[in-house]
Design an enzyme around this catalytic site. Structure first.
Site, PDB file in Angstrom:
ATOM      1  N   HIS A  94     -11.039  32.360  -8.878  1.00  0.00           N
ATOM      2  CA  HIS A  94      -9.803  32.600  -7.758  1.00  0.00           C
ATOM      3  C   HIS A  94      -8.937  33.678  -8.153  1.00  0.00           C
ATOM      4  O   HIS A  94      -8.520  33.947  -9.275  1.00  0.00           O
ATOM      5  CB  HIS A  94      -9.074  31.238  -7.933  1.00  0.00           C
ATOM      6  N   GLU A 108      -5.444  33.432 -10.432  1.00  0.00           N
ATOM      7  CA  GLU A 108      -5.760  33.000 -11.760  1.00  0.00           C
ATOM      8  C   GLU A 108      -6.044  34.459 -12.726  1.00  0.00           C
ATOM      9  O   GLU A 108      -7.141  34.103 -13.390  1.00  0.00           O
ATOM     10  CB  GLU A 108      -6.786  31.844 -11.790  1.00  0.00           C
ATOM     11  N   HIS A 123     -10.475  29.331 -15.464  1.00  0.00           N
ATOM     12  CA  HIS A 123      -9.418  29.094 -14.525  1.00  0.00           C
ATOM     13  C   HIS A 123      -7.998  28.908 -14.938  1.00  0.00           C
ATOM     14  O   HIS A 123      -7.980  28.780 -16.025  1.00  0.00           O
ATOM     15  CB  HIS A 123     -10.097  28.049 -13.450  1.00  0.00           C
ATOM     16  N   GLU A 159      -9.682  25.278 -17.721  1.00  0.00           N
ATOM     17  CA  GLU A 159      -8.531  25.301 -17.205  1.00  0.00           C
ATOM     18  C   GLU A 159      -7.189  25.638 -17.996  1.00  0.00           C
ATOM     19  O   GLU A 159      -6.941  24.809 -18.919  1.00  0.00           O
ATOM     20  CB  GLU A 159      -7.973  24.130 -16.254  1.00  0.00           C
TER      21      GLU A 159
END
Length: 553
Positions: free
Chosen positions: A169, A172, A301, A369
């Site tokens: 993404h 990110e 991420h 994350e």
């Protein structure tokens, strides 16, 4: 006239949102509320069950939501994200552009020629469109590179492989910085740190800092810091329309693509594409995964301070290896100070990398994350990298304990065999995962298993299956070297009858994991095979309006 022309061209290339986007936070959300926002297609930035739900919205939507959720507040903004990309401390660099990352990798490869090799695994849509002659993509001609770190990087050795990948993404970029930081840490420690030296000597460690270089550029150029997707030209007008173009790469992988929660609207931030592997970037990573024997991997991420593991495509689904997936995930999460949870516990995400890598190859695939916002202040990059070093090492060191390994070869020739390795009690789970296989080139295999005693079956079409009783210890490595003998061939008659002895027609039989054609029973309820290879097989018996029957015979 030239400056005016450039200004018009810039306006044509990037159709931007007119209002600044915000990340707003709703605290203590109920699961029903989260599902409601998810079903409505909101851009969910992050979610921690029972703690918070973060949404990406424009200012008008924020004001509207404040009526129903007066406690909602602004957690982050585009303006803050832009500010965070650079560091106020001149001794600490800000986020690296993709060309800067490629330059850094080139320098490292020159410094460590025996340890590092750079491999081009594919290219982006930007390069594809530019080569078609579309000038608006001239600055987006990006190759996607992977770097192997190993003691003999130039050779394809019989070693387990692990991957670390960033920037699925665009918004990110901290994920790319972490991948680069881990690579640098391993290089710095090689030859002086015994643990790192052993990990590099005994494995192939692969680093892919940026899988989405086109989107990464748009964010680092501060053109649109909320960019999530790639730049696929959805409306085929040969310009980059931020509001409409692009596909979410982490919804485009082929395992259960298009399942629950899949979005068909191209303008949505989680649009999953025209079909599985419709994107050049996911095709590049798919082919990359298929060329190596990956035991584990981490896709980085941001954000949420979470460690996620498969499956994610449907709620309340336990993967066959859920116990060990959770155990390793919990160790990694504990080392960072994060929380470990199965992916589905947040919300369904079909077509993601972790489900594909695990469901197709049995790879212990994780998403980490990072941090508490999409783009943490650049000054925090070293702290975030350092916090994730231990987890990266825990992944690669998982091969050293509570594991079953060995090689499968042909008894008469010694040839390596890509046999199936079936662990009774785990691999006969009703939840599907492609059966584990030994390495095509070397016959080697690795299985991460909970401590205990197991029955393990080794089988391959054309060979007599073997069954072994093995014991897995908490700290040790169990080795089983297996030689399979070629099958004899017989004439085989299969008869299918009901409890009253009557033939059952309209039923078909599938021999799984083989190239034996599927066959359906005729009116007499029999099937005859001439010169059928003896051995053990996984078969499935299917009939319309009935549940399939799976057997091992």
């Amino acid at each position: 006239m030239k400056p005016i022309l450039c200004l018009l061209l810039l306006s044509l290339c990037f159709s931007l949102l007119s209002a600044e986007l915000l990340v707003i936070r709703i605290e203590s959300p109920t699961p029903a509320l989260v599902k409601s926002f998810y079903d409505q297609g909101y851009d969910i930035a992050s979610y921690r069950p029972g703690e918070y739900l973060d949404l990406v919205v424009d200012e008008a939507t924020y004001k509207s939501l404040k009526i129903s959720f007066p406690g909602a507040y602004i957690h982050d903004s585009e303006e803050q994200m832009k500010s965070n990309l650079t560091s106020p401390d001149r001794t600490l660099p800000g986020y690296q552009t993709y060309p800067a990352i490629l330059d850094s990798l080139s320098v490292l490869a020159q410094q460590y020629p025996d340890l590092l090799r750079i491999v081009n695994i594919g290219s982006s849509w930007g390069k594809y469109y530019a080569q078609e002659g579309h000038d608006n993509y001239e600055d987006f001609q990006h190759d996607i590179v992977a770097v192997i770190l190993s003691d003999n990087a130039a050779l394809d050795e019989d070693e387990p492989a692990f991957y670390y990948v960033g920037a699925h993404h665009a918004r990110e970029p901290i994920s790319s910085e972490v991948v680069m930081g881990i690579l640098s840490h391993f290089l710095d420690g090689y030859g002086t740190d015994d643990e790192i030296t052993a990990l590099v000597d005994d494995n192939e460690l692969w680093f892919i800092p940026v899988l989405n270089p086109d989107g990464h550029k748009i964010v680092l150029d501060q053109t649109y810091t909320m960019m999530r997707k790639n730049i696929r030209d959805n409306n085929q007008n040969h310009t980059i329309d931020i509001n409409y173009d692009g596909v979410d790469l982490n919804r485009n992988y082929g395992f259960e693509w298009g399942f629950i929660g899949a979005i068909d609207n191209p303008s949505d931030q989680t649009y999953h594409g025209l079909g599985p592997f419709s994107e050049l970037e996911t095709v590049a990573f798919r082919d990359f995964l298929g060329q190596r024997h990956f035991l584990g991997g981490i896709s980085y991420h941001s954000y949420g301070c979470l460690v996620l593991y498969p499956y994610g495509y449907i709620s309340n689904l336990l993967a066959p290896d859920a116990q060990e997936l959770a155990a390793l995930g919990s160790q990694m999460a504990s080392s960072i100070g994060y929380t470990c949870t199965p992916s589905w516990q947040l919300y369904p995400t079909s077509g993601n990398l972790d489900d594909y890598a695990y469901g197709t190859y049995g790879t212990f695939a994780y998403t980490i994350e990072l941090s508490y916002i999409f783009i943490p202040p650049a000054i925090q990059i070293p702290t975030i990298v350092n916090a994730n070093l231990a987890a990266a090492k825990l992944l690669a060191s998982r091969r050293n304990y509570s594991v079953l390994t060995g090689k499968v070869t042909a008894a008469d020739t010694g040839e390596a065999l890509p046999a199936y390795i079936h662990v009774v009690g785990i691999d006969d789970s009703p939840v599907y995962r492609t059966p584990y296989r030994a390495n095509q080139d070397f016959g080697s295999y690795w299985r991460f298993l909970p401590p205990g005693n197991y029955t393990v079956r080794y089988y391959l079409q054309g060979y007599q299956a073997q069954e072994r009783q093995v014991s897995i210890t908490e700290t040790g490595i169990t080795t089983e070297e297996v030689e399979l003998s070629a099958s004899e061939h017989i004439d085989l008659l299969i008869s299918l009858k009901d409890t009253y002895g009557n033939p059952i027609s309209g039923t078909c039989i599938e021999f799984l994991d083989t190239n034996i054609p599927d066959v359906c029973f005729g009116p007499e309820g029999t099937i005859f095979y001439h010169q059928f290879p003896t051995g053990h097989y996984r078969i499935r018996i299917i009939k319309d309006s009935f549940e399939p029957l799976n057997l091992y015979v």
